[in-house]
Motif scaffolding. Structure first.
Motif, PDB file in Angstrom:
ATOM      1  N   VAL A  34       1.027  -1.438   0.063  1.00  0.00           N
ATOM      2  CA  VAL A  34       0.116  -0.039   0.119  1.00  0.00           C
ATOM      3  C   VAL A  34       0.928   1.253   0.079  1.00  0.00           C
ATOM      4  N   THR A  35       1.881   1.646   0.998  1.00  0.00           N
ATOM      5  CA  THR A  35       2.167   2.490   0.715  1.00  0.00           C
ATOM      6  C   THR A  35       3.874   2.308   0.477  1.00  0.00           C
ATOM      7  N   PRO A  36       4.467   1.883  -0.568  1.00  0.00           N
ATOM      8  CA  PRO A  36       5.470   0.878  -0.283  1.00  0.00           C
ATOM      9  C   PRO A  36       7.056   1.964   0.043  1.00  0.00           C
ATOM     10  N   PRO A  37       8.367   0.785   0.361  1.00  0.00           N
ATOM     11  CA  PRO A  37       9.449   1.996   1.577  1.00  0.00           C
ATOM     12  C   PRO A  37       9.789   2.931   0.470  1.00  0.00           C
ATOM     13  N   ASP A  38      11.021   3.608   0.907  1.00  0.00           N
ATOM     14  CA  ASP A  38      11.397   4.927   0.584  1.00  0.00           C
ATOM     15  C   ASP A  38      12.679   4.248  -0.882  1.00  0.00           C
ATOM     16  N   SER A  39      12.850   2.937  -0.561  1.00  0.00           N
ATOM     17  CA  SER A  39      13.626   2.473  -1.337  1.00  0.00           C
ATOM     18  C   SER A  39      12.788   2.055  -2.620  1.00  0.00           C
ATOM     19  N   ILE A  40      11.840   2.112  -3.101  1.00  0.00           N
ATOM     20  CA  ILE A  40      11.275   2.079  -4.281  1.00  0.00           C
ATOM     21  C   ILE A  40      11.252   3.348  -4.999  1.00  0.00           C
ATOM     22  N   ARG A  41      11.954   3.840  -6.173  1.00  0.00           N
ATOM     23  CA  ARG A  41      11.364   5.384  -6.141  1.00  0.00           C
ATOM     24  C   ARG A  41      11.866   5.333  -8.017  1.00  0.00           C
ATOM     25  N   VAL A  42      10.364   6.160  -8.209  1.00  0.00           N
ATOM     26  CA  VAL A  42      10.166   6.256  -9.485  1.00  0.00           C
ATOM     27  C   VAL A  42      11.144   8.127  -9.727  1.00  0.00           C
ATOM     28  N   GLN A  71      10.746  10.201  -7.107  1.00  0.00           N
ATOM     29  CA  GLN A  71      11.667  10.804  -6.129  1.00  0.00           C
ATOM     30  C   GLN A  71      13.687  10.497  -6.568  1.00  0.00           C
ATOM     31  N   MET A  72      13.264  10.270  -8.137  1.00  0.00           N
ATOM     32  CA  MET A  72      14.978  10.479  -8.628  1.00  0.00           C
ATOM     33  C   MET A  72      14.276  11.894  -9.925  1.00  0.00           C
ATOM     34  N   ALA A  73      15.640  12.060  -9.932  1.00  0.00           N
ATOM     35  CA  ALA A  73      15.739  12.961 -11.062  1.00  0.00           C
ATOM     36  C   ALA A  73      16.881  12.643 -11.890  1.00  0.00           C
ATOM     37  N   PHE A  74      16.640  12.733 -13.044  1.00  0.00           N
ATOM     38  CA  PHE A  74      17.661  12.363 -14.189  1.00  0.00           C
ATOM     39  C   PHE A  74      17.908  13.532 -15.556  1.00  0.00           C
ATOM     40  N   LEU A  75      19.232  14.685 -14.895  1.00  0.00           N
ATOM     41  CA  LEU A  75      19.306  15.689 -15.102  1.00  0.00           C
ATOM     42  C   LEU A  75      20.547  16.029 -16.606  1.00  0.00           C
ATOM     43  N   ALA A  76      19.957  16.545 -17.662  1.00  0.00           N
ATOM     44  CA  ALA A  76      20.457  16.614 -18.515  1.00  0.00           C
ATOM     45  C   ALA A  76      20.933  18.080 -19.369  1.00  0.00           C
ATOM     46  N   THR A  77      21.888  18.363 -18.946  1.00  0.00           N
ATOM     47  CA  THR A  77      21.525  19.948 -18.567  1.00  0.00           C
ATOM     48  C   THR A  77      21.479  20.777 -20.303  1.00  0.00           C
TER      49      THR A  77
END
Length: 471
Positions: A34-42, A71-77
């Protein structure tokens, strides 16, 4: 007789305790579902396009991600918008965020610092643009080169211009580094990622964790400085480019060097700085490597899937899944929901209902970690026109479907959580088994079928959190 009865009682009690323990674990699993742990990041690909970036917009972008569960950002500058590689500047309008200008450094520091404050994991592309590994610092003698009958030449595209990183702004564009030389590859890393790490204090980049190498789009390469000595060391005879009988051995050597010197070299250098590597181990152009050995050299691997594809992206999924299985990785990521083309730019027409079945199709194929493609940085002043992608779904705070983002991310996180548990069961991609024998299967109806060792079954719905058990 008494001993027999005692044994029966003890066995029954043990079985009861075991069943109770299993069902207690099941309740804990349900709560984590229901509420996945913080280690599971989209996560999301986060593009800065045509130098139209400002600090206020960056802060708003990241806060919006946080508010919607990204919870993750793949930055292409430095991404160049809506143009083919061979016709880079027609119709382009650029802003003031010039590559490595004072403003650029300020905005990058703002992004990394804000992400740290919000708890968003930051990942940087390893060069300007999205592909591949190059920049203005790469000298011709360090670039991708080919042997030709006329001599050694820097690799060129079919249109005749040199192979460069991109698509990016003019200031950021540069030659692609030699993929067969660890020395040149690591100098490239130091010139871009290393410079960022030196210029921005560690306290302002607390959540910076990885470096991205996107899909291979840079064509072939057949020469590096040490190619003749390496060839002789391995095969015991002198390489002659004009002798066709040498071709097979040369191709095998180049394939191995692409894996060990390029991807292995980037990973080694990243580790020296406490970072990891994330790559897509397949090609959208002639690839001189082997996807499995190449991807095995990275810490994380990803595939890609598109919104309007009539065919299943088997090549990309097989490459990522094969590399993960070969090197013992549990997660198989996907750059998810790419849309549009060079001929027909993407439109702001997505919805949760449209995207969910597409995600489910790839969950069945073995994908179990999600990166959304794409979030474009928007101006801090909302009265200014929005900046839109030509590739990718409009996953940004100014999309007219932005309200669908949070439920989509919640759904994806629940599915990712379940599909990362345990290990594949009987080599299936959508059927997992945990250490205690509990099996988890993602069904054709997009439900999770849970089977405990005692045979008890339940079906969990990640969409509406209904929970159905057998009679």
């Amino acid at each position: 007789m008494k001993r027999y009865l005692l044994a029966m009682v003890l066995a029954l009690a043990s079985a009861t305790l075991c069943a109770q323990s299993q069902h207690k674990k099941l309740e804990g699993l349900w709560l984590s579902f229901v509420t996945p742990p913080d280690s599971i990041r989209v996560g999301c690909y986060y593009y800065w396009v045509n130098e139209q970036v400002d600090a206020d917009g960056v802060r708003k972008d990241l806060q919006w991600m946080k508010d919607n569960g990204i919870q993750m950002a793949f930055l292409a500058t430095d991404i160049r918008n809506r143009t083919r590689w061979e016709n880079p500047w027609d119709g382009q309008r650029f802003g003031k965020n010039k590559f490595q200008s004072r403003r650029w450094w300020k905005n990058l520091r703002t992004a990394l610092k804000t992400a740290g404050e919000l708890g968003i994991e930051m990942v940087l592309f390893n060069c300007p643009g999205w592909s591949q590994s190059g920049g203005p610092w790469v000298r011709p003698e360090e670039a991708m080169r080919n042997w030709t009958p006329q001599g050694i030449e820097v690799c060129r595209t079919k249109q005749g211009t040199y192979v460069t990183c991109g698509p990016c702004s003019e200031e950021a564009e540069g030659l692609e580094v030699d993929k067969l030389s660890r020395t040149h590859v690591q100098r490239h890393f130091e010139s871009f990622i290393g410079e960022i790490l030196r210029r921005i204090p560690a306290k302002h980049r607390k959540t910076l964790s990885m470096v991205v190498i996107d899909s291979w789009e840079r064509g072939q390469q057949n020469y590096t400085d040490s190619i003749f000595s390496l060839f002789y060391q391995r095969y015991g005879y002198q390489l002659d480019y004009t002798d066709k009988s040498h071709r097979k051995d040369l191709d095998r050597l180049i394939s191995d060097l692409v894996a060990t010197e390029y991807m292995g070299g980037l990973t080694q250098k990243a580790h020296e700085y406490g970072l990891r590597t994330w790559c897509e181990p397949y090609a959208h152009s002639p690839f001189p490597g082997n996807s499995i050995s190449y991807g095995s050299q990275a810490d994380e691997v990803g595939a890609e899937f598109w919104v309007n594809d009539s065919r299943f992206r088997k090549k990309e999924v097989d490459a990522a899944l094969g590399a993960a299985r070969r090197s013992g990785k549990n997660r198989v990521w996907a750059e998810s929901f790419t849309d549009g083309s060079w001929q027909k730019p993407a439109q702001d027409d997505w919805s949760f209902e449209k995207l969910r079945p597409i995600a489910d199709r790839y969950f069945h194929a073995g994908i179990n970690a999600t990166i959304l493609h794409v979030v474009i940085s928007q101006p801090g002043d909302d009265s200014k026109p929005a900046i839109r992608p030509w590739f990718g779904t409009f996953f940004d705070r100014r999309s007219r479907h932005a309200a669908d983002m949070k439920p989509l991310v919640e759904y994806l996180r629940r599915c990712n959580f379940m599909l990362q548990l345990g290990q594949p069961y009987n080599e299936a991609s959508d059927h997992r088994i945990m250490t205690d024998g509990t099996r988890i299967r993602f069904t054709d109806e997009s439900l999770f079928e849970i089977t405990l060792p005692d045979g008890h079954q339940e079906w969990w719905n990640p969409l509406d959190l209904s929970r159905k058990t057998t009679p």
